[in-house]
Design a protein around this motif. Structure first.
Motif, PDB file in Angstrom:
ATOM      1  N   SER A  78       0.861  -1.179   0.000  1.00  0.00           N
ATOM      2  CA  SER A  78       0.000   0.000   0.000  1.00  0.00           C
ATOM      3  C   SER A  78       0.895   1.225   0.000  1.00  0.00           C
ATOM      4  O   SER A  78       2.110   1.120   0.194  1.00  0.00           O
ATOM      5  N   GLY A  79       0.335   2.385  -0.210  1.00  0.00           N
ATOM      6  CA  GLY A  79       1.134   3.588  -0.253  1.00  0.00           C
ATOM      7  C   GLY A  79       1.929   3.694  -1.539  1.00  0.00           C
ATOM      8  O   GLY A  79       1.711   2.952  -2.503  1.00  0.00           O
ATOM      9  N   SER A  80       2.882   4.602  -1.530  1.00  0.00           N
ATOM     10  CA  SER A  80       3.623   4.889  -2.760  1.00  0.00           C
ATOM     11  C   SER A  80       4.983   4.208  -2.826  1.00  0.00           C
ATOM     12  O   SER A  80       5.640   4.241  -3.868  1.00  0.00           O
ATOM     13  N   ALA A  81       5.438   3.598  -1.730  1.00  0.00           N
ATOM     14  CA  ALA A  81       6.761   2.982  -1.725  1.00  0.00           C
ATOM     15  C   ALA A  81       6.769   1.738  -2.606  1.00  0.00           C
ATOM     16  O   ALA A  81       5.850   0.929  -2.556  1.00  0.00           O
ATOM     17  N   PRO A  82       7.813   1.557  -3.405  1.00  0.00           N
ATOM     18  CA  PRO A  82       7.919   0.337  -4.221  1.00  0.00           C
ATOM     19  C   PRO A  82       8.395  -0.820  -3.355  1.00  0.00           C
ATOM     20  O   PRO A  82       8.913  -0.618  -2.250  1.00  0.00           O
ATOM     21  N   PRO A  83       8.263  -2.054  -3.828  1.00  0.00           N
ATOM     22  CA  PRO A  83       8.838  -3.191  -3.091  1.00  0.00           C
ATOM     23  C   PRO A  83      10.345  -3.048  -2.954  1.00  0.00           C
ATOM     24  O   PRO A  83      11.006  -2.418  -3.782  1.00  0.00           O
ATOM     25  N   SER A  84      10.887  -3.630  -1.903  1.00  0.00           N
ATOM     26  CA  SER A  84      12.332  -3.575  -1.693  1.00  0.00           C
ATOM     27  C   SER A  84      13.055  -4.483  -2.689  1.00  0.00           C
ATOM     28  O   SER A  84      12.528  -5.511  -3.103  1.00  0.00           O
ATOM     29  N   GLY A  85      14.285  -4.109  -3.016  1.00  0.00           N
ATOM     30  CA  GLY A  85      15.027  -4.853  -4.010  1.00  0.00           C
ATOM     31  C   GLY A  85      15.941  -5.925  -3.467  1.00  0.00           C
ATOM     32  O   GLY A  85      16.500  -6.709  -4.238  1.00  0.00           O
ATOM     33  N   SER A  86      16.127  -5.973  -2.147  1.00  0.00           N
ATOM     34  CA  SER A  86      17.028  -6.961  -1.561  1.00  0.00           C
ATOM     35  C   SER A  86      16.625  -7.216  -0.120  1.00  0.00           C
ATOM     36  O   SER A  86      15.905  -6.409   0.499  1.00  0.00           O
ATOM     37  N   VAL A  87      17.087  -8.331   0.430  1.00  0.00           N
ATOM     38  CA  VAL A  87      16.841  -8.623   1.842  1.00  0.00           C
ATOM     39  C   VAL A  87      17.486  -7.558   2.706  1.00  0.00           C
ATOM     40  O   VAL A  87      16.898  -7.099   3.702  1.00  0.00           O
ATOM     41  N   GLU A  88      18.680  -7.131   2.357  1.00  0.00           N
ATOM     42  CA  GLU A  88      19.375  -6.106   3.136  1.00  0.00           C
ATOM     43  C   GLU A  88      18.584  -4.798   3.158  1.00  0.00           C
ATOM     44  O   GLU A  88      18.461  -4.149   4.208  1.00  0.00           O
ATOM     45  N   GLN A  89      18.039  -4.419   2.012  1.00  0.00           N
ATOM     46  CA  GLN A  89      17.256  -3.187   1.931  1.00  0.00           C
ATOM     47  C   GLN A  89      15.963  -3.305   2.735  1.00  0.00           C
ATOM     48  O   GLN A  89      15.579  -2.366   3.439  1.00  0.00           O
ATOM     49  N   LEU A  90      15.309  -4.441   2.643  1.00  0.00           N
ATOM     50  CA  LEU A  90      14.072  -4.641   3.381  1.00  0.00           C
ATOM     51  C   LEU A  90      14.335  -4.644   4.887  1.00  0.00           C
ATOM     52  O   LEU A  90      13.573  -4.053   5.667  1.00  0.00           O
ATOM     53  N   ALA A  91      15.422  -5.291   5.309  1.00  0.00           N
ATOM     54  CA  ALA A  91      15.776  -5.295   6.727  1.00  0.00           C
ATOM     55  C   ALA A  91      16.016  -3.879   7.227  1.00  0.00           C
ATOM     56  O   ALA A  91      15.536  -3.491   8.302  1.00  0.00           O
ATOM     57  N   ALA A  92      16.739  -3.090   6.461  1.00  0.00           N
ATOM     58  CA  ALA A  92      17.005  -1.708   6.856  1.00  0.00           C
ATOM     59  C   ALA A  92      15.709  -0.901   6.919  1.00  0.00           C
ATOM     60  O   ALA A  92      15.535  -0.043   7.809  1.00  0.00           O
ATOM     61  N   HIS A  93      14.796  -1.168   5.999  1.00  0.00           N
ATOM     62  CA  HIS A  93      13.500  -0.475   5.986  1.00  0.00           C
ATOM     63  C   HIS A  93      12.724  -0.752   7.273  1.00  0.00           C
ATOM     64  O   HIS A  93      12.222   0.173   7.924  1.00  0.00           O
ATOM     65  N   TYR A  94      12.622  -2.022   7.656  1.00  0.00           N
ATOM     66  CA  TYR A  94      11.913  -2.358   8.885  1.00  0.00           C
ATOM     67  C   TYR A  94      12.641  -1.821  10.117  1.00  0.00           C
ATOM     68  O   TYR A  94      11.994  -1.393  11.093  1.00  0.00           O
ATOM     69  N   LEU A  95      13.959  -1.811  10.093  1.00  0.00           N
ATOM     70  CA  LEU A  95      14.708  -1.316  11.250  1.00  0.00           C
ATOM     71  C   LEU A  95      14.509   0.178  11.461  1.00  0.00           C
ATOM     72  O   LEU A  95      14.544   0.656  12.596  1.00  0.00           O
ATOM     73  N   THR A  96      14.299   0.920  10.396  1.00  0.00           N
ATOM     74  CA  THR A  96      13.985   2.339  10.548  1.00  0.00           C
ATOM     75  C   THR A  96      12.714   2.523  11.365  1.00  0.00           C
ATOM     76  O   THR A  96      12.649   3.354  12.281  1.00  0.00           O
ATOM     77  N   ALA A  97      11.697   1.724  11.043  1.00  0.00           N
ATOM     78  CA  ALA A  97      10.444   1.789  11.796  1.00  0.00           C
ATOM     79  C   ALA A  97      10.635   1.316  13.232  1.00  0.00           C
ATOM     80  O   ALA A  97      10.082   1.898  14.172  1.00  0.00           O
ATOM     81  N   ILE A  98      11.408   0.247  13.414  1.00  0.00           N
ATOM     82  CA  ILE A  98      11.638  -0.288  14.760  1.00  0.00           C
ATOM     83  C   ILE A  98      12.322   0.740  15.640  1.00  0.00           C
ATOM     84  O   ILE A  98      11.925   0.974  16.795  1.00  0.00           O
ATOM     85  N   ARG A  99      13.363   1.370  15.137  1.00  0.00           N
ATOM     86  CA  ARG A  99      14.142   2.302  15.958  1.00  0.00           C
ATOM     87  C   ARG A  99      13.327   3.510  16.375  1.00  0.00           C
ATOM     88  O   ARG A  99      13.582   4.105  17.427  1.00  0.00           O
ATOM     89  N   ARG A 100      12.351   3.890  15.573  1.00  0.00           N
ATOM     90  CA  ARG A 100      11.503   5.015  15.956  1.00  0.00           C
ATOM     91  C   ARG A 100      10.563   4.644  17.098  1.00  0.00           C
ATOM     92  O   ARG A 100      10.148   5.488  17.880  1.00  0.00           O
ATOM     93  N   ARG A 101      10.229   3.386  17.201  1.00  0.00           N
ATOM     94  CA  ARG A 101       9.363   2.920  18.277  1.00  0.00           C
ATOM     95  C   ARG A 101      10.158   2.441  19.489  1.00  0.00           C
ATOM     96  O   ARG A 101       9.695   2.554  20.627  1.00  0.00           O
ATOM     97  N   TRP A 102      11.315   1.837  19.245  1.00  0.00           N
ATOM     98  CA  TRP A 102      12.090   1.210  20.324  1.00  0.00           C
ATOM     99  C   TRP A 102      13.574   1.449  20.011  1.00  0.00           C
ATOM    100  O   TRP A 102      14.269   0.573  19.509  1.00  0.00           O
ATOM    101  N   PRO A 103      14.079   2.650  20.324  1.00  0.00           N
ATOM    102  CA  PRO A 103      15.392   3.039  19.806  1.00  0.00           C
ATOM    103  C   PRO A 103      16.589   2.375  20.462  1.00  0.00           C
ATOM    104  O   PRO A 103      17.663   2.322  19.859  1.00  0.00           O
ATOM    105  N   HIS A 104      16.451   1.876  21.682  1.00  0.00           N
ATOM    106  CA  HIS A 104      17.640   1.467  22.421  1.00  0.00           C
ATOM    107  C   HIS A 104      17.750  -0.029  22.702  1.00  0.00           C
ATOM    108  O   HIS A 104      18.747  -0.476  23.274  1.00  0.00           O
ATOM    109  N   GLY A 105      16.764  -0.822  22.345  1.00  0.00           N
ATOM    110  CA  GLY A 105      16.842  -2.249  22.625  1.00  0.00           C
ATOM    111  C   GLY A 105      16.589  -2.539  24.094  1.00  0.00           C
ATOM    112  O   GLY A 105      16.230  -1.635  24.859  1.00  0.00           O
TER     113      GLY A 105
END
Length: 263
Positions: A78-105
């Motif tokens: 959904s939205g305007s973002a295209p699918p990710s092109g690699s596992v590394e890119q997808l992992a980084a994408h999800y980690l951006t969202a994670i760090r905004r919610r839970w930045p320090h582990g």
């Protein structure tokens, strides 16, 4: 209407997407709060090759009261973002969202199927950044290896089989939904085939379905730290159905408790 998904589960998925705190464009677009309550660090649940968090919604009422859980909707669904092109890119994408919610582990990661491979890469990226990953749960996921990139016929056949696992047929989907889901599935399948794993030295939990035919046995080649194995009823898809998902919830809950016991 999305054919094949029970109306109550479909309503819940829509409600959860709407309830995601819009703290950033990335988080608002991808984050799905499966279970909002609890004082423990969140359990982050990485979607399978479909990019949908749908399978995890059954955990909402089965996880312990103090265990929150968060999943994601893959870019491109959904939205305007295209699918990710690699596992590394997808992992980084999800980690951006994670760090905004839970930045320090500390971080609790789990992923079913292709989501296990993405969670595996997320664990590497978090560790490389100096963060602490106390749980990596790989749920009935095929082991990464050296594969040829799939051609379109192979992708289409796999897409049809994956939909059938959810009780859905491609023809029953609305054209726009079908097009988006296929694009995400194709990108993720190609990303998986191109991914080159490296050894993970942290703790890992391997959860597999008792009757699953997924090639899960080779994870020990890549997971060299403490590894715990759990078997739950069902196959690759039926393990998420009401008769079996309680065992998945129990396995994840036990793994999270053990991982956090030393914190």
């Amino acid at each position: 209407m999305t054919v094949g998904i029970p109306p109550d589960r479909l309503r819940l998925l829509r409600q959860l997407r709407q309830s995601a705190a819009p703290v950033s464009p990335v988080a608002a677009d991808t984050t799905v709060v499966v279970k909002p309550d609890g004082g423990q660090p969140p359990l982050f649940l990485v979607p399978a090759v479909s990019g949908s968090p749908y399978a995890y919604l059954g955990l909402r009422t089965l996880l312990p009261a103090d265990q929150p859980a968060v999943s994601f909707e893959g870019p491109g669904l959904s939205g305007s973002a295209p699918p990710s092109g690699s596992v590394e890119q997808l992992a980084a994408h999800y980690l951006t969202a994670i760090r905004r919610r839970w930045p320090h582990g500390p971080y609790l990661l789990a992923g079913w199927s292709f989501g296990g491979t993405v969670a595996f890469e997320m664990a590497h990226q978090l560790t490389a950044a100096g963060a602490r990953v106390v749980l990596l749960a790989l749920v009935d996921g095929a082991v990464p290896g050296t594969f040829a990139s799939p051609d379109e016929d192979e992708v289409a056949a796999a897409f049809t089989r994956d939909l059938a696992g959810y009780g859905i047929t491609a023809d029953a989907l609305e054209p726009d939904v079908r097009q988006r889901r296929y694009a995400v599935f194709r990108a993720n399948m190609r990303a998986y085939r191109a991914y080159r794993a490296r050894v993970w030295s942290g703790p890992a939990v391997l959860i597999r379905g008792a009757t699953s035919t997924e090639p899960t046995a080779g994870w020990h080649e890549w997971c060299r730290g403490p590894v715990v194995e759990r078997v739950v009823p069902g196959d690759h898809y039926s393990m998420w159905e009401p008769a079996s998902v309680g065992a998945v919830a129990d396995a994840l809950s036990a793994a999270a408790r053990t991982a956090l016991a030393g914190e």
